[in-house]
Motif scaffolding. Sequence first.
Motif, PDB file in Angstrom:
ATOM      1  N   GLN A 119       0.846  -1.182   0.000  1.00  0.00           N
ATOM      2  CA  GLN A 119       0.000   0.000   0.000  1.00  0.00           C
ATOM      3  C   GLN A 119       0.890   1.243   0.000  1.00  0.00           C
ATOM      4  O   GLN A 119       2.033   1.198   0.451  1.00  0.00           O
ATOM      5  N   PRO A 120       0.385   2.362  -0.483  1.00  0.00           N
ATOM      6  CA  PRO A 120       1.187   3.591  -0.445  1.00  0.00           C
ATOM      7  C   PRO A 120       1.330   4.098   0.985  1.00  0.00           C
ATOM      8  O   PRO A 120       0.487   3.823   1.831  1.00  0.00           O
ATOM      9  N   PRO A 121       2.402   4.856   1.267  1.00  0.00           N
ATOM     10  CA  PRO A 121       2.565   5.427   2.599  1.00  0.00           C
ATOM     11  C   PRO A 121       1.432   6.407   2.914  1.00  0.00           C
ATOM     12  O   PRO A 121       0.815   6.974   2.009  1.00  0.00           O
ATOM     13  N   ILE A 122       1.178   6.602   4.210  1.00  0.00           N
ATOM     14  CA  ILE A 122       0.205   7.601   4.668  1.00  0.00           C
ATOM     15  C   ILE A 122       1.027   8.712   5.318  1.00  0.00           C
ATOM     16  O   ILE A 122       1.814   8.457   6.232  1.00  0.00           O
ATOM     17  N   LEU A 123       0.841   9.938   4.838  1.00  0.00           N
ATOM     18  CA  LEU A 123       1.713  11.038   5.241  1.00  0.00           C
ATOM     19  C   LEU A 123       1.049  11.990   6.230  1.00  0.00           C
ATOM     20  O   LEU A 123      -0.160  12.194   6.189  1.00  0.00           O
ATOM     21  N   GLN A 124       1.868  12.561   7.098  1.00  0.00           N
ATOM     22  CA  GLN A 124       1.464  13.582   8.066  1.00  0.00           C
ATOM     23  C   GLN A 124       0.249  13.159   8.899  1.00  0.00           C
ATOM     24  O   GLN A 124      -0.740  13.868   9.018  1.00  0.00           O
ATOM     25  N   VAL A 125       0.373  11.983   9.484  1.00  0.00           N
ATOM     26  CA  VAL A 125      -0.693  11.436  10.322  1.00  0.00           C
ATOM     27  C   VAL A 125      -0.547  12.001  11.741  1.00  0.00           C
ATOM     28  O   VAL A 125       0.520  11.870  12.352  1.00  0.00           O
ATOM     29  N   PRO A 126      -1.581  12.645  12.283  1.00  0.00           N
ATOM     30  CA  PRO A 126      -1.486  13.144  13.659  1.00  0.00           C
ATOM     31  C   PRO A 126      -1.278  11.997  14.648  1.00  0.00           C
ATOM     32  O   PRO A 126      -1.874  10.930  14.517  1.00  0.00           O
ATOM     33  N   VAL A 127      -0.418  12.238  15.641  1.00  0.00           N
ATOM     34  CA  VAL A 127      -0.157  11.248  16.683  1.00  0.00           C
ATOM     35  C   VAL A 127      -1.102  11.530  17.848  1.00  0.00           C
ATOM     36  O   VAL A 127      -1.188  12.664  18.321  1.00  0.00           O
ATOM     37  N   ALA A 128      -1.816  10.518  18.290  1.00  0.00           N
ATOM     38  CA  ALA A 128      -2.698  10.677  19.445  1.00  0.00           C
ATOM     39  C   ALA A 128      -1.839  10.861  20.684  1.00  0.00           C
ATOM     40  O   ALA A 128      -1.049   9.999  21.053  1.00  0.00           O
ATOM     41  N   VAL A 129      -1.972  12.024  21.319  1.00  0.00           N
ATOM     42  CA  VAL A 129      -1.185  12.371  22.499  1.00  0.00           C
ATOM     43  C   VAL A 129      -2.151  12.597  23.655  1.00  0.00           C
ATOM     44  O   VAL A 129      -3.173  13.251  23.487  1.00  0.00           O
ATOM     45  N   THR A 130      -1.845  12.038  24.824  1.00  0.00           N
ATOM     46  CA  THR A 130      -2.684  12.288  25.985  1.00  0.00           C
ATOM     47  C   THR A 130      -2.415  13.705  26.480  1.00  0.00           C
ATOM     48  O   THR A 130      -1.300  14.027  26.874  1.00  0.00           O
ATOM     49  N   HIS A 131      -3.442  14.552  26.412  1.00  0.00           N
ATOM     50  CA  HIS A 131      -3.295  15.954  26.805  1.00  0.00           C
ATOM     51  C   HIS A 131      -4.545  16.353  27.567  1.00  0.00           C
ATOM     52  O   HIS A 131      -5.636  16.397  27.019  1.00  0.00           O
ATOM     53  N   SER A 132      -4.383  16.615  28.853  1.00  0.00           N
ATOM     54  CA  SER A 132      -5.549  16.996  29.649  1.00  0.00           C
ATOM     55  C   SER A 132      -5.105  17.726  30.905  1.00  0.00           C
ATOM     56  O   SER A 132      -4.037  17.449  31.458  1.00  0.00           O
ATOM     57  N   GLY A 133      -5.932  18.665  31.327  1.00  0.00           N
ATOM     58  CA  GLY A 133      -5.709  19.376  32.574  1.00  0.00           C
ATOM     59  C   GLY A 133      -4.378  20.091  32.657  1.00  0.00           C
ATOM     60  O   GLY A 133      -3.817  20.258  33.741  1.00  0.00           O
ATOM     61  N   GLY A 134      -3.849  20.534  31.518  1.00  0.00           N
ATOM     62  CA  GLY A 134      -2.574  21.231  31.528  1.00  0.00           C
ATOM     63  C   GLY A 134      -1.355  20.333  31.534  1.00  0.00           C
ATOM     64  O   GLY A 134      -0.226  20.805  31.678  1.00  0.00           O
ATOM     65  N   PHE A 135      -1.560  19.007  31.376  1.00  0.00           N
ATOM     66  CA  PHE A 135      -0.452  18.058  31.332  1.00  0.00           C
ATOM     67  C   PHE A 135      -0.474  17.330  29.999  1.00  0.00           C
ATOM     68  O   PHE A 135      -1.522  17.185  29.365  1.00  0.00           O
ATOM     69  N   ILE A 136       0.697  16.867  29.590  1.00  0.00           N
ATOM     70  CA  ILE A 136       0.793  16.145  28.329  1.00  0.00           C
ATOM     71  C   ILE A 136       1.698  14.926  28.504  1.00  0.00           C
ATOM     72  O   ILE A 136       2.691  14.985  29.229  1.00  0.00           O
ATOM     73  N   PHE A 137       1.314  13.813  27.893  1.00  0.00           N
ATOM     74  CA  PHE A 137       2.187  12.648  27.798  1.00  0.00           C
ATOM     75  C   PHE A 137       2.594  12.557  26.337  1.00  0.00           C
ATOM     76  O   PHE A 137       1.779  12.261  25.482  1.00  0.00           O
ATOM     77  N   ARG A 138       3.849  12.887  26.051  1.00  0.00           N
ATOM     78  CA  ARG A 138       4.314  12.914  24.683  1.00  0.00           C
ATOM     79  C   ARG A 138       5.211  11.721  24.387  1.00  0.00           C
ATOM     80  O   ARG A 138       6.272  11.562  24.965  1.00  0.00           O
ATOM     81  N   PRO A 139       4.821  10.858  23.466  1.00  0.00           N
ATOM     82  CA  PRO A 139       5.701   9.761  23.069  1.00  0.00           C
ATOM     83  C   PRO A 139       6.804  10.276  22.144  1.00  0.00           C
ATOM     84  O   PRO A 139       6.665  11.344  21.539  1.00  0.00           O
ATOM     85  N   TRP A 140       7.874   9.545  22.043  1.00  0.00           N
ATOM     86  CA  TRP A 140       8.943   9.869  21.112  1.00  0.00           C
ATOM     87  C   TRP A 140       9.090   8.673  20.171  1.00  0.00           C
ATOM     88  O   TRP A 140       9.373   7.567  20.617  1.00  0.00           O
ATOM     89  N   LEU A 141       8.853   8.899  18.908  1.00  0.00           N
ATOM     90  CA  LEU A 141       8.822   7.810  17.933  1.00  0.00           C
ATOM     91  C   LEU A 141      10.051   7.852  17.038  1.00  0.00           C
ATOM     92  O   LEU A 141      10.615   8.922  16.801  1.00  0.00           O
ATOM     93  N   LYS A 142      10.430   6.688  16.548  1.00  0.00           N
ATOM     94  CA  LYS A 142      11.577   6.586  15.657  1.00  0.00           C
ATOM     95  C   LYS A 142      11.198   5.775  14.429  1.00  0.00           C
ATOM     96  O   LYS A 142      10.316   4.908  14.504  1.00  0.00           O
TER      97      LYS A 142
END
Length: 198
Positions: free
Chosen positions: A56-79
């Motif tokens: 299949q062709p690549p899918i580009l610029q896909v938003p990453v689901a990030v946990t963001h609530s109450g002024g806090f964020i859990f940000r994953p780091w992908l490679k």
Amino acid sequence: MAGLDTFKLQRIHDLKLAGSICVAAVVQVLSFDPEKMTVNVQPLSKQLENGKYESQPPILQVPVAVTHSGGFIFRPWLKPGDTGVVLYLDHDMDATVTGAKEAVPLTERNHATTDAIFVGALVAGDYKVKGLPEESIALAKDDGEIYVAITKDEVIVKNTDTTTAVFKASSIDMKSVDMNITLDGNMTVKTGGKIFLN
């Protein structure tokens, strides 16, 4: 006989219709933009085209689901090479994701690859989780050498094989071959027992 042919045709139609609806896919990360929190991904399941399976062709610029609530964020780091899952939203997401509020879809597209969201990496291949405490929630390097783990009774911070700190409700236990403490300001120690310095 005619009824059997009609059934076969309906079955073929149903299979083609089901095959055309995108719901979710296992993908591999090609690149990661930590500022925009998007990934370019390659679906790993080949699709049947004209009697043969093709990538299949690549899918580009896909938003990453990030946990963001109450002024806090859990940000994953992908490679590149990380394996994960994308979900294809029911409707055009342009208005809702951009505005972060209820909106009328800008187009009538449904389950399109352009409306994919990367929902997280998963353990794939022969990778085994190792070196982490059981019955805990942990943030760790994938080799288990460094981690922060929360169990029912304690918080464990492991930096290397020689440095570990265990925080309990009643005590803090630290083990280190070399420990350097830098203190700016005052330190007050209150104890009902003895302090031992070696």
